[in-house]
Design a protein around this motif. Structure first.
Motif, PDB file in Angstrom:
ATOM      1  N   GLY A 185       0.780  -1.235   0.000  1.00 36.24           N
ATOM      2  CA  GLY A 185       0.000   0.000   0.000  1.00 36.24           C
ATOM      3  C   GLY A 185       0.804   1.273   0.000  1.00 36.24           C
ATOM      4  O   GLY A 185       0.264   2.361   0.201  1.00 36.24           O
ATOM      5  N   LYS A 186       2.123   1.177  -0.230  1.00 38.46           N
ATOM      6  CA  LYS A 186       2.977   2.364  -0.261  1.00 38.46           C
ATOM      7  C   LYS A 186       3.780   2.385  -1.565  1.00 38.46           C
ATOM      8  O   LYS A 186       4.043   1.340  -2.158  1.00 38.46           O
ATOM      9  N   PRO A 216       2.015   8.005 -14.064  1.00 40.81           N
ATOM     10  CA  PRO A 216       2.688   8.232 -12.781  1.00 40.81           C
ATOM     11  C   PRO A 216       1.991   7.549 -11.606  1.00 40.81           C
ATOM     12  O   PRO A 216       2.561   7.398 -10.532  1.00 40.81           O
ATOM     13  N   ASP A 217       0.748   7.134 -11.815  1.00 36.04           N
ATOM     14  CA  ASP A 217      -0.039   6.486 -10.755  1.00 36.04           C
ATOM     15  C   ASP A 217      -1.113   5.657 -11.463  1.00 36.04           C
ATOM     16  O   ASP A 217      -1.089   5.513 -12.683  1.00 36.04           O
ATOM     17  N   CYS A 218      -2.055   5.111 -10.708  1.00 39.02           N
ATOM     18  CA  CYS A 218      -3.143   4.371 -11.369  1.00 39.02           C
ATOM     19  C   CYS A 218      -4.487   5.079 -11.238  1.00 39.02           C
ATOM     20  O   CYS A 218      -5.453   4.715 -11.920  1.00 39.02           O
ATOM     21  N   HIS A 254      -1.442   1.318  -3.742  1.00 38.71           N
ATOM     22  CA  HIS A 254      -2.628   1.775  -3.012  1.00 38.71           C
ATOM     23  C   HIS A 254      -3.143   0.631  -2.146  1.00 38.71           C
ATOM     24  O   HIS A 254      -3.444  -0.450  -2.649  1.00 38.71           O
ATOM     25  N   ALA A 255      -3.282   0.872  -0.857  1.00 43.21           N
ATOM     26  CA  ALA A 255      -3.731  -0.169   0.081  1.00 43.21           C
ATOM     27  C   ALA A 255      -5.129  -0.678  -0.263  1.00 43.21           C
ATOM     28  O   ALA A 255      -5.471  -1.828   0.022  1.00 43.21           O
ATOM     29  N   GLU A 256      -5.931   0.174  -0.913  1.00 42.79           N
ATOM     30  CA  GLU A 256      -7.309  -0.215  -1.247  1.00 42.79           C
ATOM     31  C   GLU A 256      -7.362  -1.421  -2.189  1.00 42.79           C
ATOM     32  O   GLU A 256      -8.330  -2.186  -2.165  1.00 42.79           O
ATOM     33  N   GLU A 257      -6.347  -1.598  -3.016  1.00 45.03           N
ATOM     34  CA  GLU A 257      -6.345  -2.702  -3.984  1.00 45.03           C
ATOM     35  C   GLU A 257      -6.504  -4.057  -3.297  1.00 45.03           C
ATOM     36  O   GLU A 257      -7.239  -4.924  -3.769  1.00 45.03           O
TER      37      GLU A 257
END
Length: 397
Positions: free
Chosen positions: A63-64, A90-92, A118-121
């Motif tokens: 998540g980091k 640069p991100d999702c 992302h920790a939500e994944e």
């Protein structure tokens, strides 16, 4: 299940979940088979005039953002296979990603950065995952799952995106898994044989309980066979065993006896005092007290091969011994060759089993080699995989 070749994707943006969790040495990819496996679906979509947004995870960043686990080398390698530039976002999620996705043209490919930043994944509950899946879905017109390797994981990109997407379907890689695992094993040609090996009974309990009574023969090798020998009252020396599962092994033996499934256990072994040097051959009733059973012996290998020779459907997970060491590879290689020579449908799954097949140079002789480890095991346990469930429930959009 609906597949990508059943939809009109011309001029559409596709959000494609793939399994690009490849091994890295620094920024060097040491095995790119997972990338190669997804190329046919991506090429097909490009030929149909679609724009493609690829999403994947890499490693365990928890998540980091971990720069060493960026998908940069993966995007570069995919671009080499497609002979085109694959832009890495640069991100999702986020405004910049949304802008890049909106500007993507037909025939172009971009890749989202590591989903697991992302920790939500990987969050366990719908509440904890929040709107992460919906934000991903909003980037495209159609969601495509082509990642069997994570089909057993209820991650946001696997289970939440299909519910939020306008349309969803499976790619060609998932289609193959569905056809071989979902269809071929539903009504198998007989004799139908399961071959299981590896270290632990505990990791195969679900498969044993699900397939006993369904298969005609169940062959057990590897260190997991040691626990069954112990259940039969035999001494296994210093071999790896799961003593806490001896009673469970006894129940499985009893269950097989009344089920129509013949259980096949090794009757001889290659043993060693250490994991590098073979000490000789012993039978199951005369295991050296200071020895470890590290491969099936020649009599067992021949018996197993004789059973395999008659099979019309074979599903295999787990090597017959410590095949990584040349002294203890012969049993696995003999069983592998017998399957390769079979006229029946031969299905292989699991990283170690896949490695045996490639070590033997016989990969092209098998009907199907699954791209999933945990997904393959759970399928054989009779479980419905979260990815398949999500796709099926959202087929009518």
């Amino acid at each position: 299940m609906r597949f990508i070749d059943q939809l009109d994707i011309a001029g559409k943006k596709l959000l494609m979940r793939v399994d690009f969790n490849v091994p890295l040495d620094g920024e060097t990819i040491t095995d790119d088979n997972r990338i190669k496996a997804a190329v046919p679906t991506i090429r097909y979509a490009l030929e149909q005039g679609a724009a493609i947004i690829v999403m994947a995870h890499l490693g365990k960043p928890k998540g980091k953002r971990v720069e060493e686990l960026s998908l940069k080398p993966v995007a570069k390698r995919l671009g080499e296979y497609l002979d085109m530039e694959v832009t890495l976002a640069p991100d999702c999620i986020g405004a910049e990603v949304e802008k890049m996705a909106a500007g993507l043209k037909a025939g172009q490919v971009m890749m989202l950065e590591n989903l697991r930043f992302h920790a939500e994944e990987q969050a366990k509950t719908v509440e904890e995952r929040g709107d992460f899946g919906a934000k991903l879905a909003a980037l495209a017109d159609i969601y495509v799952n082509d990642a069997f390797g994570v089909a057993h994981r209820p991650n946001a990109s696997v289970v939440d995106v299909p519910y939020a997407a306008k349309q969803c379907c499976a790619g060609f890689l998932l289609k193959l898994e569905w056809e071989y695992l979902g269809e071929a094993l539903k009504n198998p040609k007989r004799p139908y044989i399961a071959v299981s090996g590896g270290a632990k009974v505990s990791s195969k309990l679900g498969i044993l309980n699900n397939l006993i009574g369904k298969v005609d023969h169940f062959i057990i090798g590897g260190a997991m066979a040691n626990t069954f020998l112990l259940a039969q009252g035999k001494d296994v020396g210093k071999s790896l065993v799961e003593a806490s599962l001896v009673d469970t092994a006894k129940k499985i033996i009893t269950k097989a006896e009344g089920s129509g499934t013949t259980l096949h256990l090794p009757v001889d072994f290659i043993w060693g005092k250490d994991i590098e040097n073979a000490g000789g051959i012993c039978d199951a009733d005369n295991v050296p007290t200071d020895g470890m059973l590290l491969d099936i012996g020649p009599v067992s290998a021949q018996k197993f091969c004789d059973v395999i020779k008659e099979a019309k459907t074979i599903v295999w997970n787990g090597p017959m011994g410590l095949f990584e060491q040349p002294a203890f590879a012969e049993g696995s290689l003999k069983v592998c060759k017998a399957m390769a020579d079979s006229d029946g449908t031969t299905i292989v799954g699991g990283g170690d089993t896949d490695a045996v097949v490639h070590q033997a140079g016989l990969a092209d002789k098998f009907s199907f080699i699954s791209t999933g480890g945990g997904s393959f095991l759970e399928f054989l346990e009779g479980k419905e995989l979260p990815a398949f469930k999500a796709l099926k429930e959202n087929i009518d959009k």
